[in-house]
Design a protein around this motif. Structure first.
Motif, PDB file in Angstrom:
ATOM      1  N   VAL A   9       0.834  -1.204   0.000  1.00  0.00           N
ATOM      2  CA  VAL A   9       0.000   0.000   0.000  1.00  0.00           C
ATOM      3  C   VAL A   9       0.866   1.250   0.000  1.00  0.00           C
ATOM      4  CG1 VAL A   9      -1.766   1.287   1.244  1.00  0.00           C
ATOM      5  CG2 VAL A   9      -1.869  -1.212   1.151  1.00  0.00           C
ATOM      6  N   ASP A  10       1.948   1.240   0.822  1.00  0.00           N
ATOM      7  CA  ASP A  10       2.836   2.398   0.886  1.00  0.00           C
ATOM      8  C   ASP A  10       3.528   2.635  -0.448  1.00  0.00           C
ATOM      9  OD1 ASP A  10       2.155   2.773   3.490  1.00  0.00           O
ATOM     10  OD2 ASP A  10       3.872   1.653   4.302  1.00  0.00           O
ATOM     11  N   ARG A  11       3.963   1.537  -1.093  1.00  0.00           N
ATOM     12  CA  ARG A  11       4.619   1.683  -2.382  1.00  0.00           C
ATOM     13  C   ARG A  11       3.647   2.218  -3.426  1.00  0.00           C
ATOM     14  NH1 ARG A  11       7.381  -3.163  -0.818  1.00  0.00           N
ATOM     15  NH2 ARG A  11       5.784  -4.410  -1.858  1.00  0.00           N
ATOM     16  N   ALA A  12       2.395   1.759  -3.337  1.00  0.00           N
ATOM     17  CA  ALA A  12       1.397   2.236  -4.285  1.00  0.00           C
ATOM     18  C   ALA A  12       1.126   3.722  -4.095  1.00  0.00           C
ATOM     19  CB  ALA A  12       0.097   1.448  -4.112  1.00  0.00           C
ATOM     20  N   ARG A  13       1.044   4.147  -2.821  1.00  0.00           N
ATOM     21  CA  ARG A  13       0.825   5.571  -2.545  1.00  0.00           C
ATOM     22  C   ARG A  13       2.003   6.401  -3.036  1.00  0.00           C
ATOM     23  NH1 ARG A  13      -1.461   5.249   3.703  1.00  0.00           N
ATOM     24  NH2 ARG A  13      -3.569   4.508   3.195  1.00  0.00           N
ATOM     25  N   ALA A  14       3.216   5.910  -2.837  1.00  0.00           N
ATOM     26  CA  ALA A  14       4.401   6.649  -3.268  1.00  0.00           C
ATOM     27  C   ALA A  14       4.430   6.798  -4.777  1.00  0.00           C
ATOM     28  CB  ALA A  14       5.669   5.945  -2.783  1.00  0.00           C
ATOM     29  N   SER A  15       4.037   5.709  -5.476  1.00  0.00           N
ATOM     30  CA  SER A  15       4.035   5.790  -6.933  1.00  0.00           C
ATOM     31  C   SER A  15       2.956   6.731  -7.440  1.00  0.00           C
ATOM     32  CB  SER A  15       3.824   4.396  -7.534  1.00  0.00           C
ATOM     33  OG  SER A  15       2.572   3.869  -7.131  1.00  0.00           O
ATOM     34  N   GLU A  16       1.819   6.804  -6.718  1.00  0.00           N
ATOM     35  CA  GLU A  16       0.750   7.711  -7.118  1.00  0.00           C
ATOM     36  C   GLU A  16       1.165   9.168  -6.941  1.00  0.00           C
ATOM     37  OE1 GLU A  16      -2.656   6.684  -4.892  1.00  0.00           O
ATOM     38  OE2 GLU A  16      -3.018   4.772  -5.911  1.00  0.00           O
ATOM     39  N   GLY A  18       4.110  10.500  -7.344  1.00  0.00           N
ATOM     40  CA  GLY A  18       5.068  10.970  -8.331  1.00  0.00           C
ATOM     41  C   GLY A  18       6.272  11.606  -7.664  1.00  0.00           C
ATOM     42  N   PHE A  19       7.250  12.015  -8.487  1.00  0.00           N
ATOM     43  CA  PHE A  19       8.483  12.579  -7.933  1.00  0.00           C
ATOM     44  C   PHE A  19       8.215  13.874  -7.173  1.00  0.00           C
ATOM     45  CE2 PHE A  19      12.009  15.580  -8.395  1.00  0.00           C
ATOM     46  CZ  PHE A  19      12.994  14.888  -7.707  1.00  0.00           C
ATOM     47  N   ALA A  20       7.422  14.771  -7.780  1.00  0.00           N
ATOM     48  CA  ALA A  20       7.147  16.064  -7.135  1.00  0.00           C
ATOM     49  C   ALA A  20       6.427  15.874  -5.813  1.00  0.00           C
ATOM     50  CB  ALA A  20       6.318  16.950  -8.064  1.00  0.00           C
ATOM     51  N   GLY A  21       5.463  14.967  -5.800  1.00  0.00           N
ATOM     52  CA  GLY A  21       4.726  14.728  -4.565  1.00  0.00           C
ATOM     53  C   GLY A  21       5.608  14.141  -3.484  1.00  0.00           C
ATOM     54  N   ARG A  22       6.465  13.195  -3.857  1.00  0.00           N
ATOM     55  CA  ARG A  22       7.370  12.590  -2.866  1.00  0.00           C
ATOM     56  C   ARG A  22       8.383  13.611  -2.360  1.00  0.00           C
ATOM     57  NH1 ARG A  22       7.313   8.432  -6.749  1.00  0.00           N
ATOM     58  NH2 ARG A  22       9.410   9.026  -7.463  1.00  0.00           N
ATOM     59  N   PHE A  23       8.835  14.483  -3.274  1.00  0.00           N
ATOM     60  CA  PHE A  23       9.791  15.519  -2.866  1.00  0.00           C
ATOM     61  C   PHE A  23       9.168  16.476  -1.866  1.00  0.00           C
ATOM     62  CE2 PHE A  23      11.552  19.778  -3.452  1.00  0.00           C
ATOM     63  CZ  PHE A  23      12.902  19.543  -3.208  1.00  0.00           C
ATOM     64  N   LEU A  24       7.957  16.947  -2.161  1.00  0.00           N
ATOM     65  CA  LEU A  24       7.284  17.881  -1.259  1.00  0.00           C
ATOM     66  C   LEU A  24       6.955  17.230   0.076  1.00  0.00           C
ATOM     67  CD1 LEU A  24       4.858  19.659  -3.761  1.00  0.00           C
ATOM     68  CD2 LEU A  24       6.910  20.608  -2.730  1.00  0.00           C
ATOM     69  N   LYS A  25       6.598  15.960   0.043  1.00  0.00           N
ATOM     70  CA  LYS A  25       6.280  15.259   1.288  1.00  0.00           C
ATOM     71  C   LYS A  25       7.525  15.079   2.141  1.00  0.00           C
ATOM     72  CE  LYS A  25       4.093  11.076   3.079  1.00  0.00           C
ATOM     73  NZ  LYS A  25       3.431   9.784   2.733  1.00  0.00           N
TER      74      LYS A  25
END
Length: 437
Positions: A9-16, A18-25
């Motif tokens: 589930v965590d991997r799926a959320r991370a892939s959803e 995207g790079f910009a979202g993961r960077f901001l998080k």
């Protein structure tokens, strides 16, 4: 150890994300703050191109920082006012009144009635304190009427806009008060109102150390209370970016040198031999900019680390719930306006020192710039949210627009039109942003 049932589930959320979202998080950067920085950079580049390469020069950027200081200081207080769902339309007039008090005190009242000699080391101190006290008293008076008498802030401060502007005229019957004390004038910037190259680098190093210490302290606090930690790479990136920005700003300040005429006079007064290639003396960081940064740090601490700051945001979020929780909402509101008056007094000192005079027009329309800076910086007119850093960046953005339009030779009426349109646009963006939350 990661639970095998949650890992997919965590991997799926991370892939959803995207790079910009993961960077901001990971970095926990505010999207609105990043958007405002991007808009500021875009405005700077556009104005630099339109002005034929005049905007992004050390001279103009140094002057821009000095011009932004007064509005930025008042914008930090306007954040608290707007967060609690109030407004202060009188800040420009309070600035003008406090500046006139300071001017009259050091040129007339203190020398004539109290026998304080002009040029004494404490004349400017007494004048400055009198203006600050006047600002606090005015803020307290307006805050009392708003908080305890129940008159809407819009009406009280609108009346204050007229009253204190008239009061500034009444103090001198419309006459301009000048000149200011030489030490007092240092708060306005200029060649002597800056700390020079060496001390500017010292301040930069201390600031970088402070940034690194703050990042480390926050990380330790998170560990202590078992809060989620940022990735190490995110912490390092934030520290590097902050330090590069600080060092870059100081490099720009040190790249602006004193005018040749002032250098020759300074060299003659101090028996300094001027070499054939000329003598270059860097301005360094201007004193009003240091004052604005200091106010910004103090106000950030107040809003994020004190009980008073928590009360302010609690009142803005839900006034009824704050009152039921035992918060003295009326007293807090009054203190906010007293603080706003104090900040207007500090800005009055900077403005009058920079002009070397106290005039009846000083601070005219500053209320528009201050409110616009706070709103553009992310302070919601619905109350409950806002940041001091955002407001100061908003002040820099507003002053950048004005400075750029002056370089382009745009008339003052059109400048006011642009500022008004930017303010409406900022409120519209804030409305859309809140609807999507």
């Amino acid at each position: 150890m990661t639970d095998i049932t949650t890992a997919p589930v965590d991997r799926a959320r991370a892939s959803e994300l995207g790079f910009a979202g993961r960077f901001l998080k990971a970095t926990e950067l505010d999207v609105r703050m990043l958007g405002m920085l991007a808009a500021l950079v875009l405005i700077w580049i556009t104005l630099h191109i339109l002005s034929g390469g005049l905007f992004l020069t050390p001279r103009n950027l140094w002057n821009l920082s000095v011009q932004s200081a007064s509005v930025a200081i008042m914008a930090t207080g306007m954040v608290l006012v707007i967060v609690t769902r109030n407004i202060d339309l009188s800040v420009g007039s309070v600035l003008g009144f406090c500046a006139m008090v300071m001017g009259v005190m050091q040129t007339q009242w203190l020398p004539q009635y109290l026998g304080v000699p002009i040029g004494s080391s404490y004349l400017w101190v007494l004048a400055l304190c009198s203006g600050l006290v006047a600002g606090v008293v005015i803020g307290g008076l307006q805050g009392y009427v708003i908080a305890y008498m129940g008159v809407p802030a819009f009406i009280v401060t609108l009346g204050g806009l007229l009253v204190w502007r008239g009061g500034a005229w009444w103090l001198t019957s419309g006459q301009t008060v000048a000149p200011m004390d030489p030490t007092y004038r240092l708060m306005g910037g200029g060649p002597e109102g800056a700390i020079g190259s060496t001390w500017s680098w010292v301040v930069a190093v201390v600031a970088c150390i402070g940034v690194l210490f703050l990042l480390r302290s926050v990380r330790q606090q998170r560990k202590r209370f078992h809060f989620p930690l940022k990735p190490v790479w995110a912490e390092v990136l934030l520290g590097v970016v902050a330090c590069v920005a600080i060092l870059g700003a100081v490099w720009v300040a040190n790249s602006y040198y004193w005018p040749a005429g002032i250098v020759r006079r300074y060299a003659a007064e101090n028996n300094i031999a001027v070499p054939d290639g000329g003598l270059q003396i860097a301005h360094g960081i201007a004193i009003p900019v240091l004052m604005a940064i200091t106010v910004g740090i103090v106000m950030t601490f107040i809003t994020t680390r004190t009980r008073f700051g928590r009360y302010v945001f609690a009142i803005g979020g839900n006034p009824e719930a704050a009152a039921l929780a035992g918060i003295a909402t009326r007293w807090v509101t009054m203190k906010i306006f007293m603080l706003m008056g104090l900040l207007a007094g500090i800005s009055a000192a900077i403005s009058s020192a920079r002009l070397n005079a106290s005039t009846n027009a000083l601070g005219t329309l500053d209320e528009l710039l201050v409110i616009a800076a706070a709103v553009i910086g992310g302070t919601s007119l619905a109350g409950g949210s806002g940041t001091v850093v955002g407001a100061m960046l908003g002040a820099l953005l507003m002053q950048s627009l004005q400075s750029g339009m002056v370089l382009l030779g745009i008339d003052t009426p059109l400048q006011n039109i642009v500022v008004g349109l930017v303010l409406v646009l900022a409120v519209w963006v804030d409305t859309i942003y809140r609807k999507r939350l």
